[in-house]
Write a protein that holds these residues in place. Structure first.
Motif, PDB file in Angstrom:
ATOM      1  N   GLU A 155       0.834  -1.206   0.000  1.00  0.00           N
ATOM      2  CA  GLU A 155       0.000   0.000   0.000  1.00  0.00           C
ATOM      3  C   GLU A 155       0.862   1.246   0.000  1.00  0.00           C
ATOM      4  O   GLU A 155       0.573   2.228  -0.697  1.00  0.00           O
TER       5      GLU A 155
ATOM      6  N   THR B 273       0.793   3.980  -2.796  1.00  0.00           N
ATOM      7  CA  THR B 273       0.465   5.335  -2.358  1.00  0.00           C
ATOM      8  C   THR B 273       1.493   6.327  -2.872  1.00  0.00           C
ATOM      9  O   THR B 273       1.158   7.354  -3.454  1.00  0.00           O
TER      10      THR B 273
ATOM     11  N   LEU C 250       1.160   6.811  -6.725  1.00  0.00           N
ATOM     12  CA  LEU C 250       0.068   7.682  -7.151  1.00  0.00           C
ATOM     13  C   LEU C 250       0.345   9.132  -6.753  1.00  0.00           C
ATOM     14  O   LEU C 250       0.106  10.070  -7.514  1.00  0.00           O
ATOM     15  N   LEU C 251       0.882   9.285  -5.555  1.00  0.00           N
ATOM     16  CA  LEU C 251       1.205  10.626  -5.084  1.00  0.00           C
ATOM     17  C   LEU C 251       2.196  11.304  -6.027  1.00  0.00           C
ATOM     18  O   LEU C 251       2.013  12.450  -6.445  1.00  0.00           O
TER      19      LEU C 251
ATOM     20  N   GLN D 177       2.732  10.639  -9.070  1.00  0.00           N
ATOM     21  CA  GLN D 177       2.095  10.896 -10.361  1.00  0.00           C
ATOM     22  C   GLN D 177       1.235  12.162 -10.310  1.00  0.00           C
ATOM     23  O   GLN D 177       1.328  13.021 -11.189  1.00  0.00           O
ATOM     24  N   LEU D 178       0.420  12.282  -9.273  1.00  0.00           N
ATOM     25  CA  LEU D 178      -0.435  13.469  -9.148  1.00  0.00           C
ATOM     26  C   LEU D 178       0.421  14.731  -9.002  1.00  0.00           C
ATOM     27  O   LEU D 178       0.131  15.766  -9.597  1.00  0.00           O
ATOM     28  N   ASN D 179       1.475  14.605  -8.219  1.00  0.00           N
ATOM     29  CA  ASN D 179       2.338  15.779  -8.026  1.00  0.00           C
ATOM     30  C   ASN D 179       3.068  16.154  -9.310  1.00  0.00           C
ATOM     31  O   ASN D 179       3.287  17.326  -9.593  1.00  0.00           O
TER      32      ASN D 179
ATOM     33  N   GLN E 259       1.955  15.616 -12.366  1.00  0.00           N
ATOM     34  CA  GLN E 259       0.971  16.236 -13.258  1.00  0.00           C
ATOM     35  C   GLN E 259       0.749  17.694 -12.874  1.00  0.00           C
ATOM     36  O   GLN E 259       0.674  18.577 -13.715  1.00  0.00           O
TER      37      GLN E 259
ATOM     38  N   ARG F 223       9.351  19.729  -4.358  1.00  0.00           N
ATOM     39  CA  ARG F 223       8.515  18.948  -3.459  1.00  0.00           C
ATOM     40  C   ARG F 223       8.516  17.468  -3.861  1.00  0.00           C
ATOM     41  O   ARG F 223       8.550  16.579  -3.008  1.00  0.00           O
TER      42      ARG F 223
ATOM     43  N   TYR G  75       9.883  14.315  -1.518  1.00  0.00           N
ATOM     44  CA  TYR G  75       9.225  13.044  -1.221  1.00  0.00           C
ATOM     45  C   TYR G  75      10.125  11.873  -1.604  1.00  0.00           C
ATOM     46  O   TYR G  75      10.188  10.868  -0.900  1.00  0.00           O
TER      47      TYR G  75
ATOM     48  N   PHE H  43     -12.162  15.045  -4.662  1.00  0.00           N
ATOM     49  CA  PHE H  43     -11.499  16.121  -5.403  1.00  0.00           C
ATOM     50  C   PHE H  43     -12.177  17.462  -5.135  1.00  0.00           C
ATOM     51  O   PHE H  43     -11.516  18.494  -5.034  1.00  0.00           O
TER      52      PHE H  43
ATOM     53  N   SER I 294      -8.298  10.539 -16.507  1.00  0.00           N
ATOM     54  CA  SER I 294      -7.161   9.695 -16.134  1.00  0.00           C
ATOM     55  C   SER I 294      -6.955   9.698 -14.624  1.00  0.00           C
ATOM     56  O   SER I 294      -6.548   8.691 -14.044  1.00  0.00           O
ATOM     57  N   GLU I 295      -7.257  10.821 -13.980  1.00  0.00           N
ATOM     58  CA  GLU I 295      -7.155  10.858 -12.520  1.00  0.00           C
ATOM     59  C   GLU I 295      -8.149   9.872 -11.900  1.00  0.00           C
ATOM     60  O   GLU I 295      -7.827   9.152 -10.959  1.00  0.00           O
TER      61      GLU I 295
ATOM     62  N   ASP J 218      -6.721   6.373 -12.283  1.00  0.00           N
ATOM     63  CA  ASP J 218      -5.601   6.095 -11.371  1.00  0.00           C
ATOM     64  C   ASP J 218      -6.071   5.973  -9.931  1.00  0.00           C
ATOM     65  O   ASP J 218      -5.644   5.088  -9.184  1.00  0.00           O
ATOM     66  N   CYS J 219      -6.945   6.872  -9.545  1.00  0.00           N
ATOM     67  CA  CYS J 219      -7.409   6.876  -8.153  1.00  0.00           C
ATOM     68  C   CYS J 219      -8.254   5.637  -7.859  1.00  0.00           C
ATOM     69  O   CYS J 219      -8.167   5.050  -6.773  1.00  0.00           O
TER      70      CYS J 219
ATOM     71  N   LEU K  38      -6.239   2.641  -6.993  1.00  0.00           N
ATOM     72  CA  LEU K  38      -5.734   2.587  -5.613  1.00  0.00           C
ATOM     73  C   LEU K  38      -6.853   2.216  -4.638  1.00  0.00           C
ATOM     74  O   LEU K  38      -6.656   1.418  -3.722  1.00  0.00           O
TER      75      LEU K  38
ATOM     76  N   LYS L  89      -7.616  -1.500  -5.071  1.00  0.00           N
ATOM     77  CA  LYS L  89      -6.557  -2.370  -4.573  1.00  0.00           C
ATOM     78  C   LYS L  89      -6.410  -2.256  -3.051  1.00  0.00           C
ATOM     79  O   LYS L  89      -6.164  -3.251  -2.375  1.00  0.00           O
ATOM     80  N   HIS L  90      -6.564  -1.041  -2.548  1.00  0.00           N
ATOM     81  CA  HIS L  90      -6.372  -0.852  -1.104  1.00  0.00           C
ATOM     82  C   HIS L  90      -7.647  -0.303  -0.467  1.00  0.00           C
ATOM     83  O   HIS L  90      -8.486  -1.079  -0.056  1.00  0.00           O
ATOM     84  N   SER L  91      -7.776   1.010  -0.426  1.00  0.00           N
ATOM     85  CA  SER L  91      -8.965   1.534   0.242  1.00  0.00           C
ATOM     86  C   SER L  91      -9.160   2.995  -0.132  1.00  0.00           C
ATOM     87  O   SER L  91      -8.247   3.655  -0.637  1.00  0.00           O
TER      88      SER L  91
ATOM     89  N   ALA M 289      -6.654   5.024   1.735  1.00  0.00           N
ATOM     90  CA  ALA M 289      -5.348   5.131   1.080  1.00  0.00           C
ATOM     91  C   ALA M 289      -5.363   6.295   0.098  1.00  0.00           C
ATOM     92  O   ALA M 289      -4.408   7.085   0.040  1.00  0.00           O
ATOM     93  N   LEU M 290      -6.453   6.421  -0.665  1.00  0.00           N
ATOM     94  CA  LEU M 290      -6.530   7.541  -1.611  1.00  0.00           C
ATOM     95  C   LEU M 290      -6.521   8.876  -0.851  1.00  0.00           C
ATOM     96  O   LEU M 290      -5.841   9.816  -1.239  1.00  0.00           O
TER      97      LEU M 290
ATOM     98  N   ARG N 126      -5.197   9.555   1.906  1.00  0.00           N
ATOM     99  CA  ARG N 126      -3.829   9.849   2.389  1.00  0.00           C
ATOM    100  C   ARG N 126      -3.000  10.440   1.256  1.00  0.00           C
ATOM    101  O   ARG N 126      -2.216  11.374   1.469  1.00  0.00           O
ATOM    102  N   VAL N 127      -3.188   9.928   0.061  1.00  0.00           N
ATOM    103  CA  VAL N 127      -2.484  10.484  -1.095  1.00  0.00           C
ATOM    104  C   VAL N 127      -2.880  11.951  -1.291  1.00  0.00           C
ATOM    105  O   VAL N 127      -2.032  12.837  -1.398  1.00  0.00           O
TER     106      VAL N 127
ATOM    107  N   ASN O 284      -1.483  14.548   0.804  1.00  0.00           N
ATOM    108  CA  ASN O 284      -0.063  14.804   0.581  1.00  0.00           C
ATOM    109  C   ASN O 284       0.230  15.536  -0.722  1.00  0.00           C
ATOM    110  O   ASN O 284       1.378  15.872  -1.000  1.00  0.00           O
ATOM    111  N   THR O 285      -0.775  15.784  -1.508  1.00  0.00           N
ATOM    112  CA  THR O 285      -0.489  16.356  -2.833  1.00  0.00           C
ATOM    113  C   THR O 285      -0.144  17.838  -2.766  1.00  0.00           C
ATOM    114  O   THR O 285      -0.597  18.572  -1.894  1.00  0.00           O
TER     115      THR O 285
END
Lengths: 476, 1128
Positions: free
Chosen positions: A231, A235, A238-239, A241-243, A245, A259, A263, B1086, B1097-1098, B1101-1102, B1105, B1108-1110, B1113-1114, B1116-1117, B1120-1121
């Protein structure tokens, strides 16, 4: 204003908001780094050829007595019990002073230099010929907190960057997987004024020391227990990737890329930090030499921190602060070198913790060749009085004379520079300031201390304030 | 240093002397011109430290006076001039001077030598002085300009409505720059909401604003946000940074301050109410004066004491004075930077090197703040104070009455016991005459020592000694006896020692000691037999003072060994006071007879007893030796238990299997620092420090034991020191099961260790009658009740306002900044820096400390003071655009940066005046501009000209502040507790053992889910998220936050349980609001985080996640963005 003429200040702000290599690469790519300046902060560049690439600063908080550890004073033995001439009944930090008091321990010559050495530090005596003592240090405060901060930052008030932060700012990182500047506090707690001793002050936060020790790993270094490695990996992916983008959609913002790099570095640190902290990788003989298994738990803990310090230096961490002892407790002299009342029993507790592990660390650095480009500093905030405190067998604070020493890269060994007076009361021969001390440290790191500056609230600040002379006599 | 110190000569053209044409006595070289060749050299190298206001080494180089008087120069003899020695490098050592800056060159030294050789001529009218880089013509010191907006070419239609846009376009045109177009509505509402409230807009608010067709929608949005209480929380925080608001005292002790939060609330409230800023600033400096009895405004003056200060205490008077000077310095710096944008602190040791701020200006402020001290004090309205006093008064009266009854009853008990005491067999001493008889003894000396009198130094008018031989007085000087004394009262011939045995009576023929105790002695011409002494204070019966109450008579044959023959202890006390002083409330002497063994010894006390089987042994402390009323706090460095039998062994030792128990004083960051294990480790250096009254040792096995030894200062040469607090009364008990105990030894038959201990024992032995006991109990209960009522009375609130002291003058400047070196007198006055643009004032020394601060407050907020409004307008601009028009908001001086838009700055300052110093209209003006509303689009070609967008060709994007990041996470996860005000929450655990320690919390509970502005911000404490994201330490004013990026941020955001908790909460909220379908969940997440919909595409991708997890988990991502924490 020419198109590429960015002000020095905005350049610095720019480069320091990014991480090494990242913000910089941007600027290089944009052609913004006109080669008009021979030196720029954070690029590993120096003003002149450096002797030292990294620094280990050992700090014994509580004002470790110069008279009982480093600077032998025969007159204290001769005039033991007599008043201090010219200063009978004087009052210092905690109050009245009594008569002169000799050190409870004998001194004998050590090494080829014949340096008079206390019997309390037998292991350290082996390094007598490699050390350059500065016996004429003096401070401008007689209080521990400001004293520690003064010794570490060049200013007696909080809010200024520590020497390690300046080194981080000046040099940038040499290891992309570990912090540039690390502070290892003692198992007995933090030194007086705590984090102000390794603060970035007004420098950007990335220059603060990261705290780690054998007994306390880097804060937040481990991923939450509820999250498994898969996980975590997904995580982070994906993070990232989003960052990415977001950074791509906002081309002009270099800190968005910084940033992403932060990470990535945090991920590498998560891997590297446990590795560097894993002392089981060291041989049994190394452990024995340092004393990591000693039955004295405090000594064993400090020994492990010594070993950790070596592993950090080996991996090119630029600056390591290693503390031996901590703050003022409810009973003075218990947790640190502040022997107000019971010098003998206090130092019989502190010296054995310090002696063997430190000596082993120095031996280890020497044998591995690391000492050739590593500068070792031993420091404390001020000294102690040659007299005993009235009604006690301890010594009060003495800001007017104390000892620090240097060893390793660029340092002449077996040298004693400066001296206090006959009794050790005041720096008398070649009085030396904290600023002189750091002017010398920066010199060895390849910097002219007068040119390493940062603008803050009205002044271009330096670690040496408006002072500082390089102590040429101790340079090899 | 970036800027070389610039100096100048001040030439006073008083005379017409022509130095260059004077005759050259040496005749060998050109005549040196002091003015042109020597003075500049002194200015460059020397004057900074050797000026009249610094005078290092007692040397000023303003004139030649000190050089001559201190023998630095011998005119005509350079070799004999010390000045040359100190600036010349010798033996390879650097020159002694100058201490700072470059050494003198060979040429310069040559010039000096030549000058001395030629006679060291220094014209009287040439003063060498240091001059600041900028003078009073510096831009920021000028009166506000009467500016009107420019009319630049190419001003777009939309940019023609707001004067700000005209100013900005004017500068853009000069730089060949063009502004961006307007930002989209989503961006605008997000930007504006964060800017004014520090919080994200809700998805609904974004949607409404996007769909709004009202042309006034944007303006209404501004109005709504400015009216929100969240606005004060956001902008109040900016101000708290500026005024270095911190809730611990810093320095070594760094003790937390729990009642400074009212100041934080005051700031937030004032900003929300749009209190005029001149009033606001006046309250900061003098709220306690102008709003006395109005707590809501008075609290503004907590500003003065909201900074760090050193409270460690210092017995060294010079160091203490320096600390106090540092404390006032902190107030001066904070005030100068916050209100005026001036770095006044740089003028502490000498005139400011860059700005026209004189050292006397600095000390004029020193005088102004000299009465302010740090600390808490009552913070209530006059009415509240009166009400409280009215409720308290009867309770206090009752308490006093009861206390008096109790005391009288105790006295009565003591009185009865005294009267019944048969130990005091002799009558009380009389002032006139007393007699002492004793068994016959041989004496060459007889000494009368007095340890206590009823009043003043002791007096004896005559000391008569008799023997078995007959009625003649053997002491008389006429018989050859000689009198001496411990001391003599100088200046009174009638009280000298010869009167002791002159045979004359009365006060005028008496001896009086100089000290409060003392002795008088008779030396007989030969050894004699003596058995009686008669003495008196004044046999004439006139005087009753100076009477010996406690005394002792000793005799000696050799003057070395003395034998006591009589004393006053068996006399009755002369009165109640004397009784109390003796500490006797019962038959003390009877009790004392039972004390037969030596007192306990801190270096080692042993108790032997009959052999006994024991598995457990314990020491119970009944009283501790420094405070016998307490039975805890004692220390034990070793406690030994010895086995009985032929080969005794210390079975307590840990290595012999002993285990020690007992509650010790605790320090959280170093557990076990004072633990009971230290008493059985075989090493005396460290000690158990008892928090209760016992130390228990469990032995490895049941053992036959017969001895214990314990100590607190074994081997210590100064065992009497407080550090070794020990037991005074104790008992030793043994047990087989740890439950039932048997006493095997005690110390109650030992002599007391000190007088307090003796009195304590005697008091404890007092036995009142049952009636008295019941009465005493009743009074105690009543007392406890009334004490409780007093305690339960809601106390008046306190706040960290500090105390105010009169601090009368005169005041002086401190040469070189040292309080030990007073310079010229200074008076509280306006800064000379601004005397050409602002009004002036001077206060005579007889003005009160309050007047001084009030006058300063009024001067700072005078509309004619150009700095205050400029600095304030600049701060407002800075927080809207990221950088001020002056990029160094606390420094409008030479070292600060120059304004990018000076006319705009003055125009904004005028706006502030015109709006009665209210901020909201100024905000609105700025926010309504197109400059603010443009997009943050990055354009390469513009960035090449102006990378930082200082000229505002785009809106500069920014990262959220530490507080905004935390508040955002709480908001979008639906956890934010928006309660305002009151005591702050803590993200650390506070510990104190002499000094304070702040340990960051690993878990943050819901009690911490308030806005970050309500966090109790202690200095030098690390609190993860907050510290990592550049929340300042508040050691001093932080006018602008840094925006750094570090890997620690990533570690904290990914791994601290707070983020994980927030991710969980966000996931729950999303699930609740969007249901179970993952696409809807992503869409909702979002919207909450970014205020936008995800791209295809977002979503893909989301979803991956989540599947696969929860969802957590998303979340938490997303937390952090970068997008979450960037405002465009």
């Amino acid at each position: 204003m020419t198109p590429f003429d960015i002000t020095r200040r905005s350049f610095l702000n720019n480069i320091t908001t990014g991480l090494a290599g990242v913000g910089l690469a941007d600027l290089l790519a944009q052609g913004l780094l006109a080669e008009e300046n021979p030196w720029q902060a954070g690029r590993g560049m120096t003003h002149h050829a450096p002797k030292a690439k990294r620094v280990l600063q050992i700090f014994c908080p509580g004002a470790a007595s110069h008279l009982d550890l480093w600077e032998h004073k025969p007159s204290l033995e001769k005039y033991h019990g007599k008043p201090l001439p010219g200063e009978e009944n004087f009052v210092s930090f905690q109050g009245k002073n009594g008569n002169l008091m000799q050190s409870p321990w004998k001194f004998a010559p050590a090494g080829e230099s014949g340096k008079m050495w206390t019997s309390m530090l037998p292991h350290m005596s082996k390094h007598a010929d490699d050390i350059a003592f500065i016996h004429s240090m003096h401070s401008k405060t007689n209080t521990h907190g400001p004293g520690c901060v003064f010794m570490n930052t060049g200013h007696a008030t909080e809010g200024f960057p520590a020497a390690g932060a300046w080194a981080s700012y000046a040099l940038g990182t040499a290891n992309e997987n570990l912090p540039t500047y690390v502070a290892i506090s003692d198992i007995r707690g933090e030194p007086p004024n705590g984090k102000a001793n390794w603060s970035n002050g007004f420098l950007p936060a990335r220059h603060q020391a990261i705290m780690m020790s054998d007994h306390r790993p880097i804060r937040n270094i481990t991923r939450p227990a509820s999250i498994n490695s898969e996980e975590e990996a997904d995580t982070r992916e994906l993070l990232s990737q989003l960052n990415r983008q977001f950074a791509e959609a906002n081309q002009g913002e270099s800190d968005l890329r910084a940033r992403i790099a932060a990470y990535e570095l945090s991920g590498r640190m998560q891997l590297s930090a446990p590795e560097v902290s894993d002392l089981t990788r060291e041989s049994a003989s190394t452990h024995k030499a340092y004393g990591t298994q000693d039955e004295n738990k405090l000594k064993a803990a400090y020994a492990k921190n010594c070993l950790l310090a070596r592993r950090l230096l080996e991996r090119d961490v630029r600056y390591v602060n290693l503390f031996c002892a901590s703050r003022a407790s409810g009973v003075d002299g218990l947790l640190n070198w502040d022997a107000h009342k019971t010098l003998k029993s206090d130092y019989e507790r502190h010296c054995p913790i310090f002696d063997q592990p430190t000596a082993a660390l120095l031996t280890d650095l020497k044998q591995s060749g690391l000492l050739e480009d590593t500068l070792i500093l031993w420091t404390t905030e001020f000294g102690r009085m040659p007299t005993h405190q009235a009604g006690t067998a301890g010594r009060d604070h003495n800001p007017d004379g104390f000892t620090c020493w240097m060893m390793g890269a660029g340092i002449k060994g077996g040298v004693s520079y400066g001296a206090t007076d006959e009794f050790g009361r005041r720096a008398e021969v070649n009085p030396t300031t904290v600023w002189d001390f750091y002017a010398t440290v920066l010199q060895l790191l390849g910097f002219d201390h007068e040119r390493l500056t940062w603008y803050h609230n009205g002044l271009d600040r330096r670690i040496t304030d408006v002072h500082g002379h390089v102590i040429e006599d101790i340079l090899s | 240093m970036r800027v070389e110190v610039s100096l100048t000569i001040l030439c006073l053209m008083l005379g017409q002397a022509d130095y260059t044409t004077a005759a050259d006595p040496a005749g060998s070289a050109t005549r040196i011109s002091f003015e042109k060749q020597i003075a500049p050299l002194l200015e460059t190298h020397c004057i900074r430290c050797h000026s009249p206001n610094n005078r290092k080494g007692e040397l000023s180089l303003e004139t030649i006076v000190d050089l001559k008087e201190n023998g630095y120069i011998a005119p005509g003899d350079p070799a004999g001039s010390y000045l040359i020695d100190v600036v010349t490098s010798q033996d390879g050592q650097p020159a002694e001077m100058p201490k700072e800056g470059d050494a003198l060159s060979i040429e310069e030294i040559g010039l000096l030598k030549l000058w001395i050789e030629q006679g060291a001529d220094w014209p009287e009218n040439v003063l060498v002085q240091e001059k600041s880089k900028a003078d009073k013509s510096w831009w920021s010191l000028q009166p506000l300009g009467e500016v009107s907006p420019p009319t630049p070419n190419g001003l777009r239609q939309s940019w023609q409505n707001n004067p700000i846009d005209a100013f900005v376009q004017g500068k853009l045109s000069e730089q060949n720059l063009t502004p961006n177009g307007p930002a989209d509505r989503r961006t605008l509402i997000r930007r504006l909401t964060y800017d004014l409230t520090g919080l994200p807009p809700t998805p609904a608010e974004i949607e409404d604003f996007q769909n709004e067709t009202d042309p006034q929608a944007y303006e209404k949005l501004i109005d709504r946000l400015l009216a929100s209480p969240r606005y004060g929380e956001r902008w109040g925080r900016h101000w708290l940074d500026v005024v270095r608001f911190g809730e611990s005292n810093g320095f070594e002790r760094n003790v937390i301050i729990n009642d400074l939060w009212p100041f934080r609330d005051y700031v937030i409230r004032s900003i929300n109410e749009d209190r005029p800023m001149d009033q606001f600033i006046r309250e900061h400096l003098a709220g306690d004066i102008i709003a006395k009895g109005k707590p809501d405004q008075e609290i503004g003056a907590a500003f003065l004491v909201a900074g760090p200060y050193d409270n460690v205490g210092n017995q060294d008077a010079a160091a203490a004075a320096q600390i106090r000077a540092n404390t006032i310095d902190e107030m001066i710096r904070a005030s100068g930077e916050a209100f005026l944008g001036l770095t006044l602190g740089c003028a502490r040791c000498h005139d400011h090197k860059f700005d026209p701020i004189l050292q006397k200006d600095y000390y004029s402020w020193y005088a102004t703040f000299a009465g302010v001290r740090h600390g808490s004090r009552v913070w209530a309205t006059t009415e509240q104070q009166q009400t409280h006093a009215a409720r308290l008064a009867p309770l206090n009266k009752r308490k006093n009455d009861l206390t008096r009854q109790q005391s009288e009853l105790k006295k009565a008990i003591a009185q009865r016991l005294w009267e019944s005491n048969d130990e005091w067999s002799r009558p009380a001493v009389e002032p006139k005459q007393n007699e002492e008889t004793f068994s016959e003894i041989t004496a060459k000396f007889l000494r009368f020592s007095i340890s206590q009198t009823n009043q003043s130094q002791p007096c004896l008018d005559e000391l008569e000694v008799y023997g078995p031989a007959g009625p003649s007085n053997l002491a008389l000087s006429s018989t050859g006896s000689k009198a001496t004394a411990s001391s003599l009262l100088p200046g009174y011939p009638i009280h000298q020692i010869e009167h002791l045995n002159d045979g004359k009576h009365g006060n005028t023929h008496s001896w009086i000691s100089k000290e409060s105790t003392g002795w008088a002695q008779i030396e007989f011409p030969d050894t004699v037999e003596v058995n009686r002494v008669v003495w008196g204070r004044d046999r004439a019966g006139q005087y009753q003072d100076r009477l010996a109450l406690e005394y002792q008579i000793e005799v000696s044959v050799d003057g070395k060994v003395w034998n006591e023959v009589a004393h006053g202890r068996d006399r009755k006390p002369v009165n109640q006071e004397h009784l109390t002083q003796r500490g006797l409330t019962s038959g003390a002497l009877t009790i004392e007879k039972k004390w037969t063994r030596p007192p306990v010894d801190r270096k080692g006390t042993t108790e032997k007893f009959d052999p006994v089987e024991a598995k457990f042994v314990r020491l119970i402390c009944e009283s501790q030796d420094m405070n016998p009323a307490s039975s805890s706090g004692f220390r034990i460095d070793e406690f030994e238990i010895w086995s009985a039998g032929p080969e005794p062994k210390n079975v307590a030792l840990k290595i012999n299997g002993g285990q020690a128990f007992g509650k010790a004083r605790e320090i959280k960051d170093f557990p076990g620092a004072y633990g009971p294990h230290l008493a059985i480790d075989g090493k005396p250096g460290e000690r158990f420090l008892a928090a209760e009254n016992d130390l228990t040792i469990e032995l490895a096995t049941t053992t036959n034991i017969d001895r214990v030894t314990f100590s607190s200062a074994r081997g210590e040469p100064t065992s009497e020191h407080r550090k070794f607090v020990f037991v005074a009364d104790y008992r030793i008990e043994v047990s087989m099961d740890g439950k039932t105990w048997r006493e095997v030894a005690h110390g109650r038959d030992r002599k007391p260790v000190n007088d307090a201990h003796r009195k304590h024992r005697i008091a404890r032995a007092t036995k009142p009658t049952p009636e008295e006991e019941s009465e005493l109990n009743h009074i105690s209960q009543e007392l406890a009740k009334v004490t409780r009522e007093i305690r339960e009375l809601p106390p008046l609130k306190t706040a960290w306002l500090g105390s105010r002291q009169p601090a009368p003058g005169p005041f002086h400047l401190f040469l070189g900044g040292s309080p030990q070196k007073k310079g010229a007198e200074v008076i509280p006055a306006s800064l000379t820096t601004l005397d050409q643009s602002a009004p002036k004032y001077e206060l005579a020394t007889n003005h009160s400390a309050a007047d001084r601060r009030l006058e300063l407050a009024n001067w700072i907020t005078s509309p004619e003071n150009p700095l205050t409004a400029r600095v304030l307008a600049n701060r407002v601009w800075q927080h809207h655009f990221g950088t001020g028009i002056v990029a160094t908001p606390n420094d409008f001086g030479y070292m600060g940066s120059r304004p990018t838009h000076p006319e705009l700055l003055d125009w904004l300052a005028h706006q502030l005046h015109e709006n009665n110093w209210r901020l909201k209209p100024l905000h609105k003006l700025i926010l309504m501009s197109q400059t603010y509303r443009q997009s943050s689009l990055f354009r390469e070609e513009a960035a090449r000209i102006d990378g930082d967008a200082r000229f505002l060709w785009r809106f500069p994007p920014r990262r959220l502040s530490a507080e905004e990041i935390r508040d955002t996470m709480l908001t979008i996860s639906g956890q934010l507790d928006d309660n305002m005000g009151g005591p702050g929450f803590r993200l650390y655990e506070y510990q104190q053992d002499n000094v304070a320690t702040y340990v960051p919390l690993d878990e943050h509970g819901p009690e911490t889910y308030r806005r970050a502005v309500y966090h109790q911000n202690a200095r030098a404490s690390v609190v993860d998220l907050m510290t990592e994201f550049d929340q300042p330490d508040c050691a001093f004013s932080t006018p602008q936050r840094a925006e750094t990026t570090t890997p620690l941020q990533a570690l904290t955001m990914l791994n601290h349980s707070f983020t994980v908790d927030m991710a969980q909460a966000l996931a729950e909220r999303v699930q609740r609001e969007a249901g179970d379908e993952s696409k809807a969940q992503i869409s909702r997440a979002f919207a909450l985080c970014y205020g936008r919909q995800p791209t295809k595409s977002e979503v893909t991708d989301c979803k991956e996640l989540i599947d696969k997890h929860s969802l957590t988990a998303l979340c938490r991502v997303l937390l952090n963005t970068s997008e979450l924490i960037y405002v465009q």
